[in-house]
Design a protein around this motif. Structure first.
Motif, short mmCIF file in Angstrom:
data_model
loop_
_atom_site.label_atom_id
_atom_site.label_comp_id
_atom_site.label_asym_id
_atom_site.label_seq_id
_atom_site.Cartn_x
_atom_site.Cartn_y
_atom_site.Cartn_z
N VAL A 192 -14.74 5.29 -22.66
CA VAL A 192 -15.22 4.01 -22.17
C VAL A 192 -14.90 3.93 -20.68
O VAL A 192 -13.75 4.09 -20.28
CB VAL A 192 -14.56 2.82 -22.91
N LEU A 193 -15.93 3.73 -19.88
CA LEU A 193 -15.77 3.49 -18.45
C LEU A 193 -15.89 1.98 -18.27
O LEU A 193 -16.96 1.40 -18.48
CB LEU A 193 -16.84 4.23 -17.65
N LEU A 194 -14.81 1.35 -17.89
CA LEU A 194 -14.70 -0.10 -18.05
C LEU A 194 -14.30 -0.79 -16.76
O LEU A 194 -13.23 -0.53 -16.21
CB LEU A 194 -13.65 -0.38 -19.14
N ASP A 195 -15.19 -1.67 -16.28
CA ASP A 195 -14.86 -2.49 -15.12
C ASP A 195 -13.92 -3.60 -15.57
O ASP A 195 -14.15 -4.25 -16.59
CB ASP A 195 -16.14 -3.09 -14.53
N ILE A 196 -12.85 -3.80 -14.83
CA ILE A 196 -11.87 -4.82 -15.21
C ILE A 196 -12.48 -6.22 -15.13
O ILE A 196 -12.26 -7.07 -15.99
CB ILE A 196 -10.62 -4.73 -14.32
N ARG A 197 -13.26 -6.46 -14.08
CA ARG A 197 -13.78 -7.81 -13.84
C ARG A 197 -15.12 -7.97 -14.55
O ARG A 197 -16.15 -7.49 -14.07
CB ARG A 197 -13.91 -8.06 -12.34
N LEU A 198 -15.08 -8.64 -15.69
CA LEU A 198 -16.28 -8.88 -16.50
C LEU A 198 -16.41 -10.37 -16.77
O LEU A 198 -15.41 -11.08 -16.82
CB LEU A 198 -16.19 -8.12 -17.83
N PRO A 199 -17.63 -10.85 -16.99
CA PRO A 199 -17.78 -12.25 -17.40
C PRO A 199 -17.26 -12.44 -18.81
O PRO A 199 -17.35 -11.53 -19.65
CB PRO A 199 -19.31 -12.46 -17.33
N ARG A 235 -24.55 -0.25 -13.28
CA ARG A 235 -24.52 0.32 -14.63
C ARG A 235 -25.66 1.32 -14.84
O ARG A 235 -25.45 2.42 -15.38
CB ARG A 235 -24.63 -0.81 -15.66
N ASP A 236 -26.86 0.98 -14.37
CA ASP A 236 -28.00 1.88 -14.55
C ASP A 236 -27.84 3.16 -13.73
O ASP A 236 -28.19 4.25 -14.21
CB ASP A 236 -29.30 1.17 -14.14
N CYS A 237 -27.30 3.04 -12.53
CA CYS A 237 -27.07 4.24 -11.70
C CYS A 237 -26.06 5.19 -12.36
O CYS A 237 -26.26 6.41 -12.40
CB CYS A 237 -26.60 3.84 -10.30
N LEU A 238 -24.97 4.61 -12.87
CA LEU A 238 -23.97 5.42 -13.54
C LEU A 238 -24.55 6.05 -14.81
O LEU A 238 -24.29 7.23 -15.11
CB LEU A 238 -22.75 4.58 -13.90
N VAL A 272 -19.27 -0.02 -19.31
CA VAL A 272 -19.19 -1.48 -19.42
C VAL A 272 -19.10 -2.04 -17.99
O VAL A 272 -18.07 -1.95 -17.33
CB VAL A 272 -17.97 -1.92 -20.25
N GLU A 273 -20.21 -2.58 -17.54
CA GLU A 273 -20.35 -3.04 -16.15
C GLU A 273 -21.39 -4.15 -16.13
O GLU A 273 -22.50 -3.98 -16.62
CB GLU A 273 -20.78 -1.85 -15.27
N ASP A 274 -21.01 -5.30 -15.55
CA ASP A 274 -21.94 -6.44 -15.58
C ASP A 274 -23.01 -6.37 -14.50
O ASP A 274 -24.02 -7.07 -14.60
CB ASP A 274 -21.17 -7.76 -15.48
N ALA A 315 -23.24 -1.53 -21.53
CA ALA A 315 -22.97 -2.91 -21.94
C ALA A 315 -22.65 -3.74 -20.70
O ALA A 315 -22.00 -3.26 -19.76
CB ALA A 315 -21.81 -2.97 -22.93
N ALA A 316 -23.11 -4.99 -20.70
CA ALA A 316 -22.88 -5.89 -19.58
C ALA A 316 -21.67 -6.80 -19.79
O ALA A 316 -21.29 -7.52 -18.89
CB ALA A 316 -24.13 -6.73 -19.32
N SER A 317 -21.09 -6.75 -20.99
CA SER A 317 -19.96 -7.62 -21.29
C SER A 317 -19.06 -6.95 -22.32
O SER A 317 -19.46 -6.00 -23.00
CB SER A 317 -20.44 -8.97 -21.84
N ALA A 318 -17.85 -7.47 -22.45
CA ALA A 318 -16.91 -6.94 -23.44
C ALA A 318 -17.44 -7.16 -24.85
O ALA A 318 -17.30 -6.30 -25.72
CB ALA A 318 -15.55 -7.62 -23.28
N GLU A 319 -18.07 -8.30 -25.07
CA GLU A 319 -18.58 -8.61 -26.40
C GLU A 319 -19.69 -7.63 -26.80
O GLU A 319 -19.73 -7.15 -27.94
CB GLU A 319 -19.10 -10.05 -26.43
N GLU A 320 -20.57 -7.32 -25.85
CA GLU A 320 -21.63 -6.33 -26.12
C GLU A 320 -21.03 -4.95 -26.34
O GLU A 320 -21.49 -4.19 -27.20
CB GLU A 320 -22.61 -6.31 -24.96
#
Length: 238
Positions: free
Chosen positions: A50-57, A15-18, A8-10, A32-37
């Protein structure tokens, strides 16, 4: 072991590299680019990590962490900025298992993912057998195979990876005062610094699950200026 990971990375490039990196290691990867997705993907697919970036839109990663943890034992690795210790602490309080700081080494990230996935799989619900390892302390039993706290009326409470490691360290050294440094040494695969509050956060989470009043605890005592002591003796339980 086939491992399914949700990234989960906007930032599309990150995101594609990972995703490419984990696919090369034979992971099943969802992005996913957002929490909702991410929530939609988790409803449609079984996800181990889940690999999750804290700062998401929109909805941020901390809110998503709290919601995931309320509904599942999926492994959660938070991605934080290197200088933001408050985010790390809040992330652990929300139920994250691990965190990595940007910029991170992909090999370190892979090692953390593998270790966490192994523990998530090992702790997944399965039929109890005669070989199930149970230990009792105070009014509780702990199922070491499934990483569950069991009350006397058989209500179960899952433990995160960090909570499980800390509780095992306490049980193995019952009656001994353990400093934060000693406890951190027993919680492997974590970055930490001398002022890291990870142990305090995990102790707070364990106390809540054990019903141990932090104002007057009787299971995990605070030894001011020294650390913590686990008072009950854990014994094998059939």
């Amino acid at each position: 072991m086939d491992i399914s990971i949700l990234i989960v990375e906007d930032d599309d490039i990150t995101r594609d590299c990972l995703a490419d990196y984990f696919r090369q290691e034979q992971y099943e990867v969802h992005g996913a680019a957002s929490a909702e997705e991410a929530e939609q993907l988790m409803q449609a697919h079984k996800v181990d990590l889940v690999l999750l970036d804290i700062r998401l839109p929109g909805k941020d990663g901390l809110t998503l962490t709290r919601e995931i943890r309320a509904n599942s034992d999926t492994g959660i690795i938070l991605v934080t900025s290197r200088q933001d210790d408050i985010e790390r602490i809040i992330g652990l309080e929300c139920g994250a298992d691990e965190y990595v700081s940007k910029p991170f080494n992909p090999r370190e990230l892979l090692a953390r993912a593998k270790n966490l996935a192994r523990r998530v799989r090992a702790a997944s619900p399965r039929e109890q057998t005669a070989s199930t390892q149970l230990r009792r302390f105070d009014d509780w039993r702990i199922d070491l195979d499934r990483r569950l706290l069991l009350s006397d009326d058989d209500e179960s409470t899952p433990l995160t990876h960090g909570e499980y490691q800390l509780l095992c360290a306490f049980m193995n050294h019952a009656g001994q005062t353990l400093s934060r440094d000693q406890l951190m040494d027993r919680i492997k695969n974590r970055e930490w610094a001398p002022n890291d509050r990870t142990i305090d956060v995990l102790v707070g989470r364990l106390r809540r699950k054990l019903g141990d009043d932090p104002a007057s605890p009787r299971i995990i005592l605070t030894v001011h200026g020294a650390g913590y002591v686990f008072t009950p003796r854990a014994v094998p339980c059939c």
